[in-house]
Design an enzyme around this catalytic site. Structure first.
Site, PDB file in Angstrom:
ATOM      1  N   CYS A  52       0.835  -1.206   0.000  1.00  0.00           N
ATOM      2  CA  CYS A  52       0.000   0.000   0.000  1.00  0.00           C
ATOM      3  C   CYS A  52       0.868   1.254   0.000  1.00  0.00           C
ATOM      4  CB  CYS A  52      -0.907  -0.015   1.228  1.00  0.00           C
ATOM      5  SG  CYS A  52      -1.729   1.563   1.517  1.00  0.00           S
ATOM      6  N   CYS A  55       0.625   3.417   3.225  1.00  0.00           N
ATOM      7  CA  CYS A  55       1.175   2.952   4.503  1.00  0.00           C
ATOM      8  C   CYS A  55       2.555   3.593   4.715  1.00  0.00           C
ATOM      9  CB  CYS A  55       1.273   1.428   4.520  1.00  0.00           C
ATOM     10  SG  CYS A  55      -0.251   0.610   5.012  1.00  0.00           S
ATOM     11  N   HIS A 115      -3.572   0.826   8.303  1.00  0.00           N
ATOM     12  CA  HIS A 115      -4.187   0.433   7.038  1.00  0.00           C
ATOM     13  C   HIS A 115      -5.622  -0.070   7.216  1.00  0.00           C
ATOM     14  CE1 HIS A 115      -3.981  -0.943   2.850  1.00  0.00           C
ATOM     15  NE2 HIS A 115      -4.544  -2.074   3.240  1.00  0.00           N
ATOM     16  N   ASN A 155     -14.374   8.515  -0.640  1.00  0.00           N
ATOM     17  CA  ASN A 155     -15.062   7.351  -1.186  1.00  0.00           C
ATOM     18  C   ASN A 155     -14.674   6.174  -0.322  1.00  0.00           C
ATOM     19  OD1 ASN A 155     -16.320   8.581  -3.359  1.00  0.00           O
ATOM     20  ND2 ASN A 155     -14.543   8.293  -4.686  1.00  0.00           N
ATOM     21  N   SER A 163     -10.234   2.313  -4.613  1.00  0.00           N
ATOM     22  CA  SER A 163      -9.251   1.315  -5.014  1.00  0.00           C
ATOM     23  C   SER A 163      -8.361   0.865  -3.855  1.00  0.00           C
ATOM     24  CB  SER A 163      -8.386   1.881  -6.139  1.00  0.00           C
ATOM     25  OG  SER A 163      -7.872   3.149  -5.754  1.00  0.00           O
ATOM     26  N   HIS A 166      -7.016   1.712   2.618  1.00  0.00           N
ATOM     27  CA  HIS A 166      -6.350   2.580   3.599  1.00  0.00           C
ATOM     28  C   HIS A 166      -7.226   3.828   3.824  1.00  0.00           C
ATOM     29  CE1 HIS A 166      -2.412   3.563   5.605  1.00  0.00           C
ATOM     30  NE2 HIS A 166      -3.144   4.647   5.801  1.00  0.00           N
ATOM     31  N   HIS A 168      -8.573   7.183   3.805  1.00  0.00           N
ATOM     32  CA  HIS A 168      -8.075   8.414   3.196  1.00  0.00           C
ATOM     33  C   HIS A 168      -9.199   9.169   2.511  1.00  0.00           C
ATOM     34  CE1 HIS A 168      -8.248   5.796  -0.347  1.00  0.00           C
ATOM     35  NE2 HIS A 168      -8.208   6.889  -1.107  1.00  0.00           N
ATOM     36  N   GLN A 170      -9.871  12.543  -0.566  1.00  0.00           N
ATOM     37  CA  GLN A 170      -9.248  13.324  -1.617  1.00  0.00           C
ATOM     38  C   GLN A 170      -9.687  14.772  -1.502  1.00  0.00           C
ATOM     39  OE1 GLN A 170      -8.686  11.512  -5.390  1.00  0.00           O
ATOM     40  NE2 GLN A 170      -9.964   9.764  -4.823  1.00  0.00           N
TER      41      GLN A 170
HETATM   42 ZN    ZN Z   1      -2.123   1.268   3.801  1.00  0.00          ZN
END
Ligand code: ZN
Ligand code: ZN
Ligand code: ZN
Length: 347
Positions: A52, A55, A115, A155, A163, A166, A168, A170
């Site tokens: 990832c 990470c 993660h 998302n 996709s 992890h 996160h 945008q």
């Molecule tokens: Zn990750």
């Protein structure tokens, strides 16, 4: 005079923000479901994934290495949808083929070094660090003369086309104000001219009085399934004070925002006993040079799930060609979200 029964009779509801209509068909909820209803539980993933790029310590597509951060990490998207050096050139072919160059900046924000976490599974204090980082990014980008609107969005889940699991979000910032914030802005302006008050302040008062669609609330924020909701369990998170953007929230309100985000996402997870997928994002004052006193800071959650962890709503047929449609009413969605705990996961 006969009164319309919002819980039984088909009707359409007006969304005063977008000024679009949504068709509600509460009678259809008794329809037997013949699709798949297989339930899947929450499967914890690894805390660190060597593959990832988000990470800590891992290599990204740009060749840069993600630092060994602990809580929040923000970086420029390695595959940005917008580029800062795009010229703002006009294209016009016979008034029918019309286009304009759109410069912008795409950033990515990791919420945690872990993660396997989600907002719902983070501590409120950790979410508060994310709120602080959102505020900082919003303010930084708003100082850029190229940027007139900052869209922060998350998302969550493969169902939403995400996709990477992890945690996160945008941040896409653009030189023009995108369609929906622009529509909402016109609605705020028109409402304020007609009523000498704020559309969402008045809506907040109304929902607080009626208590039919409230999911949860704290000192700073109210979470409701809006009257005009399109997605089955769509929610609107409203700041109780009339503030135009995140930067105007005080320390208490920032922690109240972290609290309400935690509580709404825990409720979502508990509803179908799954890590609930959604798209969420904040709508706030454009970052052009104008004051925008009409703007009322809020967040939208658009989750796709309808009946279980695996049965989602599709926007197809009449919804693509006519108008959005739903079966379950906003009131019963709110009731179901109220019925599950928001303090802990039940699975
Ligand atoms: Zn990750
Ligand atoms: Zn307001
Ligand atoms: Zn909005």
């Amino acid at each position: 005079m006969a009164k319309l029964d919002l819980q039984q009779q088909p009707h359409r509801r007006f969304n005063p923000l977008t000024r679009e209509w949504i068709l509600v068909s509460p009678h259809r909820t008794q329809r037997p479901w013949q699709g798949q209803t297989e339930a899947t539980g929450f499967t914890p993933e690894v805390q660190y994934d060597p593959q990832c790029y988000m990470c800590p310590g891992n290599l990204r597509a740009s060749g840069e290495r993600t630092p060994k951060y602990q809580h929040v990490f923000v970086f420029d998207n390695d595959y940005p949808a917008l580029l800062a050096d795009t010229p703002q050139l006009d294209f016009n072919h016979g008034e029918l083929l019309v286009a304009r160059g759109e410069p912008g900046i795409c950033r990515v924000m990791c919420f945690s070094a872990r993660h396997d976490l989600t907002i719902a599974r983070m501590e409120t204090q950790e979410i508060q660090l994310v709120v602080d980082a959102w505020t900082e990014e919003y303010q930084k980008l708003s100082g850029n003369p190229l940027i007139n609107y900052v869209q922060i969005f998350e998302n969550r889940g493969a169902m939403m086309g995400c996709s990477n699991p992890h945690p996160h979000c945008q941040i896409w910032s653009t030189s023009s104000i995108p369609t929906y914030p622009k529509l909402e802005q016109a609605s705020f302006q028109d409402y304020s001219q007609a009523h000498h008050s704020c559309l969402l302040c008045d809506y907040l008062k109304l929902e607080t009085d009626l208590k039919e669609r409230i999911v949860c609330e704290n000192d700073g924020f109210l979470a409701v399934v809006p009257f005009w909701a399109t997605w089955p369990f769509e929610t609107l998170i409203l700041s109780k004070r009339h503030v135009a953007d995140m930067g105007a929230l005080d320390a208490n309100e920032r922690s109240a925002l972290a609290d309400i985000l935690k509580r709404i996402t825990v409720r979502y997870d508990n509803l179908f006993q799954t890590s609930f997928p959604y798209s969420m994002g904040f709508h706030q004052r454009p970052t052009d040079s104008l004051e925008h006193p009409e703007w009322h800071f809020h967040a939208h959650f658009f989750p796709p799930l309808l009946r279980s962890a695996t049965v989602r709503k599709f926007m197809v047929g009449f919804e693509l060609l006519g108008m959005p449609q739903r079966d379950i009413t906003a009131e019963s969605s709110a009731e179901r979200l109220r019925a599950v705990p928001d303090s802990h996961h039940t699975f």
